[in-house]
Design a protein around this motif. Sequence first.
Motif, PDB file in Angstrom:
ATOM      1  N   LEU A  48       0.808  -1.218   0.000  1.00 52.71           N
ATOM      2  CA  LEU A  48       0.000   0.000   0.000  1.00 52.71           C
ATOM      3  C   LEU A  48       0.843   1.271   0.000  1.00 52.71           C
ATOM      4  O   LEU A  48       0.290   2.369  -0.096  1.00 52.71           O
ATOM      5  N   VAL A  49       2.163   1.129   0.125  1.00 55.34           N
ATOM      6  CA  VAL A  49       3.023   2.305   0.209  1.00 55.34           C
ATOM      7  C   VAL A  49       2.836   3.258  -0.973  1.00 55.34           C
ATOM      8  O   VAL A  49       2.706   4.476  -0.782  1.00 55.34           O
ATOM      9  N   PRO A  50       2.831   2.776  -2.230  1.00 56.98           N
ATOM     10  CA  PRO A  50       2.641   3.724  -3.344  1.00 56.98           C
ATOM     11  C   PRO A  50       1.348   4.534  -3.237  1.00 56.98           C
ATOM     12  O   PRO A  50       1.300   5.690  -3.644  1.00 56.98           O
ATOM     13  N   TRP A  51       0.297   3.903  -2.694  1.00 50.38           N
ATOM     14  CA  TRP A  51      -0.997   4.582  -2.621  1.00 50.38           C
ATOM     15  C   TRP A  51      -0.991   5.693  -1.568  1.00 50.38           C
ATOM     16  O   TRP A  51      -1.637   6.732  -1.748  1.00 50.38           O
ATOM     17  N   VAL A  52      -0.265   5.499  -0.457  1.00 50.60           N
ATOM     18  CA  VAL A  52      -0.282   6.493   0.620  1.00 50.60           C
ATOM     19  C   VAL A  52       0.748   7.594   0.409  1.00 50.60           C
ATOM     20  O   VAL A  52       0.684   8.630   1.082  1.00 50.60           O
ATOM     21  N   VAL A  53       1.698   7.384  -0.500  1.00 47.54           N
ATOM     22  CA  VAL A  53       2.673   8.441  -0.780  1.00 47.54           C
ATOM     23  C   VAL A  53       1.957   9.622  -1.449  1.00 47.54           C
ATOM     24  O   VAL A  53       1.168   9.414  -2.373  1.00 47.54           O
ATOM     25  N   PRO A  54       2.180  10.854  -0.995  1.00 53.18           N
ATOM     26  CA  PRO A  54       1.550  12.013  -1.664  1.00 53.18           C
ATOM     27  C   PRO A  54       1.851  12.026  -3.154  1.00 53.18           C
ATOM     28  O   PRO A  54       2.971  11.703  -3.574  1.00 53.18           O
ATOM     29  N   SER A  55       0.844  12.395  -3.934  1.00 56.43           N
ATOM     30  CA  SER A  55       0.985  12.311  -5.390  1.00 56.43           C
ATOM     31  C   SER A  55       2.135  13.163  -5.915  1.00 56.43           C
ATOM     32  O   SER A  55       2.851  12.759  -6.834  1.00 56.43           O
ATOM     33  N   VAL A  56       2.338  14.342  -5.324  1.00 53.69           N
ATOM     34  CA  VAL A  56       3.424  15.207  -5.798  1.00 53.69           C
ATOM     35  C   VAL A  56       4.780  14.559  -5.523  1.00 53.69           C
ATOM     36  O   VAL A  56       5.683  14.578  -6.379  1.00 53.69           O
ATOM     37  N   VAL A  57       4.935  13.963  -4.355  1.00 54.38           N
ATOM     38  CA  VAL A  57       6.189  13.289  -4.022  1.00 54.38           C
ATOM     39  C   VAL A  57       6.435  12.122  -4.978  1.00 54.38           C
ATOM     40  O   VAL A  57       7.545  11.920  -5.473  1.00 54.38           O
ATOM     41  N   ALA A  58       5.384  11.340  -5.244  1.00 52.81           N
ATOM     42  CA  ALA A  58       5.525  10.202  -6.159  1.00 52.81           C
ATOM     43  C   ALA A  58       5.913  10.662  -7.557  1.00 52.81           C
ATOM     44  O   ALA A  58       6.802  10.078  -8.188  1.00 52.81           O
ATOM     45  N   VAL A  59       5.272  11.708  -8.032  1.00 52.39           N
ATOM     46  CA  VAL A  59       5.562  12.189  -9.388  1.00 52.39           C
ATOM     47  C   VAL A  59       6.995  12.710  -9.490  1.00 52.39           C
ATOM     48  O   VAL A  59       7.729  12.395 -10.443  1.00 52.39           O
ATOM     49  N   LEU A  60       7.431  13.502  -8.512  1.00 54.12           N
ATOM     50  CA  LEU A  60       8.789  14.040  -8.558  1.00 54.12           C
ATOM     51  C   LEU A  60       9.822  12.928  -8.437  1.00 54.12           C
ATOM     52  O   LEU A  60      10.909  12.981  -9.039  1.00 54.12           O
ATOM     53  N   THR A  61       9.520  11.876  -7.663  1.00 53.68           N
ATOM     54  CA  THR A  61      10.439  10.743  -7.541  1.00 53.68           C
ATOM     55  C   THR A  61      10.585  10.019  -8.879  1.00 53.68           C
ATOM     56  O   THR A  61      11.698   9.687  -9.308  1.00 53.68           O
ATOM     57  N   TRP A  62       9.454   9.789  -9.547  1.00 56.50           N
ATOM     58  CA  TRP A  62       9.513   9.110 -10.845  1.00 56.50           C
ATOM     59  C   TRP A  62      10.179   9.986 -11.899  1.00 56.50           C
ATOM     60  O   TRP A  62      10.850   9.480 -12.799  1.00 56.50           O
ATOM     61  N   ARG A  63       9.994  11.293 -11.801  1.00 57.69           N
ATOM     62  CA  ARG A  63      10.675  12.173 -12.772  1.00 57.69           C
ATOM     63  C   ARG A  63      12.178  12.081 -12.606  1.00 57.69           C
ATOM     64  O   ARG A  63      12.915  12.101 -13.595  1.00 57.69           O
ATOM     65  N   TRP A  64      12.646  11.970 -11.366  1.00 61.14           N
ATOM     66  CA  TRP A  64      14.081  11.772 -11.144  1.00 61.14           C
ATOM     67  C   TRP A  64      14.521  10.395 -11.661  1.00 61.14           C
ATOM     68  O   TRP A  64      15.599  10.248 -12.233  1.00 61.14           O
ATOM     69  N   MET A  65      13.670   9.373 -11.453  1.00 66.88           N
ATOM     70  CA  MET A  65      14.041   8.031 -11.915  1.00 66.88           C
ATOM     71  C   MET A  65      14.127   7.970 -13.438  1.00 66.88           C
ATOM     72  O   MET A  65      14.881   7.160 -13.993  1.00 66.88           O
ATOM     73  N   TYR A  66      13.337   8.816 -14.120  1.00 67.16           N
ATOM     74  CA  TYR A  66      13.378   8.845 -15.591  1.00 67.16           C
ATOM     75  C   TYR A  66      14.460   9.778 -16.123  1.00 67.16           C
ATOM     76  O   TYR A  66      14.604   9.916 -17.345  1.00 67.16           O
ATOM     77  N   ASP A  67      15.212  10.428 -15.271  1.00 63.24           N
ATOM     78  CA  ASP A  67      16.193  11.418 -15.717  1.00 63.24           C
ATOM     79  C   ASP A  67      17.135  10.806 -16.761  1.00 63.24           C
ATOM     80  O   ASP A  67      17.685   9.717 -16.552  1.00 63.24           O
ATOM     81  N   PRO A  68      17.328  11.487 -17.904  1.00 61.79           N
ATOM     82  CA  PRO A  68      18.154  10.907 -18.967  1.00 61.79           C
ATOM     83  C   PRO A  68      19.642  10.858 -18.645  1.00 61.79           C
ATOM     84  O   PRO A  68      20.415  10.214 -19.379  1.00 61.79           O
ATOM     85  N   SER A  69      20.076  11.521 -17.563  1.00 63.19           N
ATOM     86  CA  SER A  69      21.505  11.527 -17.230  1.00 63.19           C
ATOM     87  C   SER A  69      21.842  10.601 -16.070  1.00 63.19           C
ATOM     88  O   SER A  69      22.826   9.856 -16.125  1.00 63.19           O
ATOM     89  N   VAL A  70      21.032  10.665 -15.008  1.00 61.37           N
ATOM     90  CA  VAL A  70      21.354   9.902 -13.805  1.00 61.37           C
ATOM     91  C   VAL A  70      20.182   9.040 -13.340  1.00 61.37           C
ATOM     92  O   VAL A  70      20.224   8.489 -12.234  1.00 61.37           O
ATOM     93  N   GLY A  71      19.145   8.898 -14.146  1.00 66.12           N
ATOM     94  CA  GLY A  71      17.952   8.160 -13.726  1.00 66.12           C
ATOM     95  C   GLY A  71      18.223   6.673 -13.553  1.00 66.12           C
ATOM     96  O   GLY A  71      18.932   6.048 -14.353  1.00 66.12           O
TER      97      GLY A  71
END
Length: 314
Positions: free
Chosen positions: A130-153
């Motif tokens: 259930l962790v993904p569901w309780v994480v605030p949406s903004v935090v989840a989105v910014l985390t995934w944006r970092w994970m998709y980073d074309p340089s260090v993702g």
Amino acid sequence: MTARAQPAPALKRTWSSIFETGRGARIYPYLMVLPAVVIVVGVVVYPVVSGILSAFFDVTLRTLNSGDMPFVGFRNFQRVFADPSFGLASFNTFVWVVLNVVAQLGFGLALALLLHRIVPGIGFFRSGILVPWVVPSVVAVLTWRWMYDPSVGIVNEILVRLGIIDAYHPWLGDTATSLYAVTVESIWKGTPFVMLLLLAALQLVPKSILEAASMDGASGWRKLWYVILPQIRVSFAIAAVLTFILTVNNFNAIWLMTEGGPLNSSEILFTLAYKYGFQRYDLGMASAVATMLFVGLVIATTLYLKLIQASEGD
């Protein structure tokens, strides 16, 4: 000679006694719900009605300043349909909703079946999923944006190490992958909610039915298709409708990761309405798109209420 009886003293009339008998008692329940009705009308009904009416008037920054907002009928809708961005946004919205609903229902059902088993430590896994569901949406989105980073993702690093891709890829900056990259984040965050609904439904399936199916030789897919799914069909349908509504309203994921870009490749109707209203300052066109979304969501909500009534009748 007997003492003369004295009349009982009259009770002092208070404000609360007004609502104990007669007309006061009849209007008392309405007075109790009046504050809630006023709040709902001011916060929900008025904005909705005002937004729908704005779709039929020329509401732009210029007309707002002048105070003259003429009635234009369906012209805002015609301008929206004539905009090439609307066609692309409609197609993207369809892809966005279908992928999210199908994937979240599929993964949610698989996880619910897996976590339905009674094994040591199952409570830990049920809580962890259930962790993904309780994480605030903004935090989840910014985390995934970092994970998709074309340089260090980390996504690129994992895919390169697995040999799936040869070099780092700008997943959010490529018109061919931006919408699907955001969809992965949305599926990751929404699946636990579906899993929770279906797991609760599975808990209510009588064990006697499952044991009878096993004794008749049903196992695996046959038991799932002919026994389990019919038993949880209402909860499954409710999960599908709720996922549809939440996906259509999922503005944060698209806007914070791509803002509908690049080149409108991840544009959906919700972000298009936002751009009409707060970048082009054409609130009439924004209200036209929002009205169309509202009609679609009303239909989905009506379907949802029908399913709830069906579940109560079972």
